[in-house]
Design a protein around this motif. Structure first.
Motif, mmCIF file in Angstrom:
data_model
loop_
_atom_site.group_PDB
_atom_site.id
_atom_site.type_symbol
_atom_site.label_atom_id
_atom_site.label_comp_id
_atom_site.label_asym_id
_atom_site.label_seq_id
_atom_site.Cartn_x
_atom_site.Cartn_y
_atom_site.Cartn_z
ATOM 1 N N GLU A 72 10.081 -1.990 -7.083
ATOM 2 C CA GLU A 72 10.378 -0.860 -7.966
ATOM 3 C C GLU A 72 11.670 -0.205 -7.488
ATOM 4 O O GLU A 72 11.786 0.210 -6.333
ATOM 5 N N SER A 73 12.659 -0.126 -8.385
ATOM 6 C CA SER A 73 13.978 0.396 -8.031
ATOM 7 C C SER A 73 14.226 1.751 -8.682
ATOM 8 O O SER A 73 13.898 1.959 -9.852
ATOM 9 N N LYS A 74 14.811 2.657 -7.911
ATOM 10 C CA LYS A 74 15.223 3.958 -8.431
ATOM 11 C C LYS A 74 16.658 4.227 -7.997
ATOM 12 O O LYS A 74 16.997 4.078 -6.824
ATOM 13 N N ILE A 75 17.483 4.633 -8.964
ATOM 14 C CA ILE A 75 18.876 4.974 -8.647
ATOM 15 C C ILE A 75 19.125 6.457 -8.904
ATOM 16 O O ILE A 75 19.551 7.190 -8.024
ATOM 17 N N GLU A 92 1.153 3.911 -6.802
ATOM 18 C CA GLU A 92 -0.279 3.692 -6.576
ATOM 19 C C GLU A 92 -0.848 2.731 -7.619
ATOM 20 O O GLU A 92 -1.640 1.832 -7.304
ATOM 21 N N LYS A 93 -0.422 2.902 -8.868
ATOM 22 C CA LYS A 93 -0.893 1.998 -9.932
ATOM 23 C C LYS A 93 -0.402 0.573 -9.693
ATOM 24 O O LYS A 93 -1.143 -0.396 -9.906
ATOM 25 N N TYR A 94 0.858 0.440 -9.250
ATOM 26 C CA TYR A 94 1.389 -0.896 -8.978
ATOM 27 C C TYR A 94 0.615 -1.562 -7.839
ATOM 28 O O TYR A 94 0.347 -2.773 -7.873
ATOM 29 N N ALA A 95 0.256 -0.777 -6.833
ATOM 30 C CA ALA A 95 -0.529 -1.317 -5.719
ATOM 31 C C ALA A 95 -1.900 -1.781 -6.209
ATOM 32 O O ALA A 95 -2.413 -2.827 -5.772
ATOM 33 N N LEU A 127 4.465 -4.582 -1.935
ATOM 34 C CA LEU A 127 5.077 -3.605 -2.837
ATOM 35 C C LEU A 127 6.290 -2.990 -2.137
ATOM 36 O O LEU A 127 6.166 -2.426 -1.050
ATOM 37 N N ILE A 128 7.464 -3.129 -2.767
ATOM 38 C CA ILE A 128 8.707 -2.577 -2.216
ATOM 39 C C ILE A 128 9.201 -1.465 -3.131
ATOM 40 O O ILE A 128 9.320 -1.649 -4.346
ATOM 41 N N LYS A 179 -5.205 -4.938 1.591
ATOM 42 C CA LYS A 179 -4.852 -5.921 0.564
ATOM 43 C C LYS A 179 -3.355 -5.936 0.238
ATOM 44 O O LYS A 179 -2.813 -6.971 -0.156
ATOM 45 N N VAL A 180 -2.700 -4.776 0.342
ATOM 46 C CA VAL A 180 -1.305 -4.642 -0.083
ATOM 47 C C VAL A 180 -0.466 -4.084 1.063
ATOM 48 O O VAL A 180 -0.884 -3.145 1.750
ATOM 49 N N SER A 181 0.724 -4.654 1.243
ATOM 50 C CA SER A 181 1.680 -4.135 2.228
ATOM 51 C C SER A 181 2.768 -3.359 1.496
ATOM 52 O O SER A 181 3.323 -3.843 0.501
ATOM 53 N N PHE A 182 3.072 -2.156 1.989
ATOM 54 C CA PHE A 182 4.063 -1.298 1.337
ATOM 55 C C PHE A 182 5.299 -1.147 2.216
ATOM 56 O O PHE A 182 5.199 -0.890 3.416
ATOM 57 N N TYR A 183 6.480 -1.296 1.596
ATOM 58 C CA TYR A 183 7.747 -1.140 2.307
ATOM 59 C C TYR A 183 8.663 -0.239 1.492
ATOM 60 O O TYR A 183 8.772 -0.390 0.268
#
Length: 372
Positions: free
Chosen positions: A92-95, A105-108, A122-123, A145-149
């Motif tokens: 997920e990118s934000k500029i 949280e929903k993406y996870a 999830l990045i 279950k999910v790794s977040f960076y």
């Protein structure tokens, strides 16, 4: 201006910067999978690169789970397969924007429900500082279950600088600099020098555009927008100029300093006068033809920029590098003289154009003008 900046400017209304850049990066990584893997390994997101298949997709739609109020659309999805196991990465990118409500949280949760996946990652990568609490994104039922960076775009920029021989990478780097994605969290020595000398530099520049120069510009071209040089122009267009318009926002001229935020520190700003036309102006083609004739007749005097069929802002410049004035005994006086000369040069090419120049002749000055 970079290729990607030109393409983005084709959007006359709101420019979709985030989606546009997402497509650029995803396409680049799809062509350069080793760079993708090196980037992921550099941040310890993956430990192995023994993948037989790598698939990258953008704007991938996912139906919302029962607890979600709406469906989701993912910026970038990377699927890494060894032939036996598959790892999936959501990026997920934000500029310029921030995270939507419960977005990460929903993406996870969506990631955790994907079948036949070994590693779920999830990045969240941003231009601006936007720290996240991992415990809120990955509650206990998702933590295993999910790794977040969380990454920053300037980190990707630094990695990409190793590949400047690649033409596409070079264009991406230019675009990232133009859109403040190369900035780090630290003040450099150059930043500190800029900070403490900003007012002094600004005052020097103002002194060359005030009084005699501004008055001559006003008499020649009918006015000065806001009555002074614009700091807004500096912020958004890397130029410090006085300017006026001949046809709304579509056709204008500006006098002053340009290229104030060059792509590298070895470049010098330039100064002079610019005549520019918008991509959507109805008289654009006729103006472009006149500009081309000027360049043909005066190739040693006027410099073209983007005089092409491609819809973009197009201009001609009468200019010199600031470096050419550094050897002068009185630099400010020399610059002011050049600005006066630039106004005269633009006046000389007025007959090439079939449009109303709203200049005011010396004879037409009113008593009110004299009192200003």
């Amino acid at each position: 201006m970079s290729l990607f900046s030109n393409l983005l400017n084709l959007h006359s209304a709101n420019k979709p910067l985030e989606d546009f850049f997402t497509e650029i990066v995803a396409y680049f990584l799809s062509l350069n999978k080793k760079i993708l893997l090196d980037w992921l390994k550099h941040h310890s997101i993956i430990s192995d690169d023994n993948y037989s298949s790598i698939k990258i997709s953008t704007q991938q739609a996912h139906k919302g789970l029962e607890t979600h109020t709406e469906d989701s659309k993912l910026d970038i999805v990377v699927e890494l397969s060894t032939g036996i196991n598959t790892d999936v990465i959501f990026i997920e990118s934000k500029i310029g924007s921030t995270e939507g409500w419960r977005q990460l949280e929903k993406y996870a949760e969506i990631l955790s429900n994907l079948p036949n996946v070994k590693n779920r990652i999830l990045i969240y990568i941003t231009r601006d500082y936007d720290p996240k609490d991992e415990t809120k994104i990955l509650p206990l039922n998702l933590y295993s279950k999910v790794s977040f960076y969380q990454l920053r775009w300037h980190q990707f920029y630094n990695q990409l600088q190793k590949h400047t021989t690649d033409i596409l990478a070079k264009e991406i780097l230019i675009f990232m600099r133009r859109n403040q994605m190369s900035y780090t969290n630290q003040f450099s020595s150059v930043d500190l020098l800029t900070m403490v000398n900003f007012n002094k530099t600004l005052n020097l520049m103002e002194s060359t555009l005030n009084d005699e120069v501004q008055e001559k510009f006003r008499l020649a071209f009918g006015g000065v927008i806001k009555g002074a040089a614009s700091r807004t122009q500096w912020k958004w267009h890397s130029r410090y100029i006085i300017y006026t318009r001949f046809s709304g926002e579509n056709f204008w001229c500006g006098l002053g300093y340009f290229n104030l935020n060059p792509d590298n520190l070895t470049e010098y700003p330039y100064l002079g006068i610019c005549l520019e036309v918008s991509p959507g102006f109805e008289k654009r083609q006729k103006i472009i033809e006149s500009m081309k004739k000027i360049i043909n007749d005066k190739p040693d005097i006027w410099i073209p920029e983007s005089l092409t069929i491609l819809p973009t802002w197009s201009a001609i410049f009468y200019r010199k590098s600031l470096q050419q004035f550094l050897s002068k005994e009185n630099q400010l006086s020399a610059i002011k003289d050049f600005f006066l000369e630039s106004i005269e040069e633009l006046k000389k090419i007025q007959p090439y154009f079939d449009f109303p120049w709203k200049g005011v002749s010396i004879e037409a000055i009113t008593e009110a003008d004299k009192e200003e």
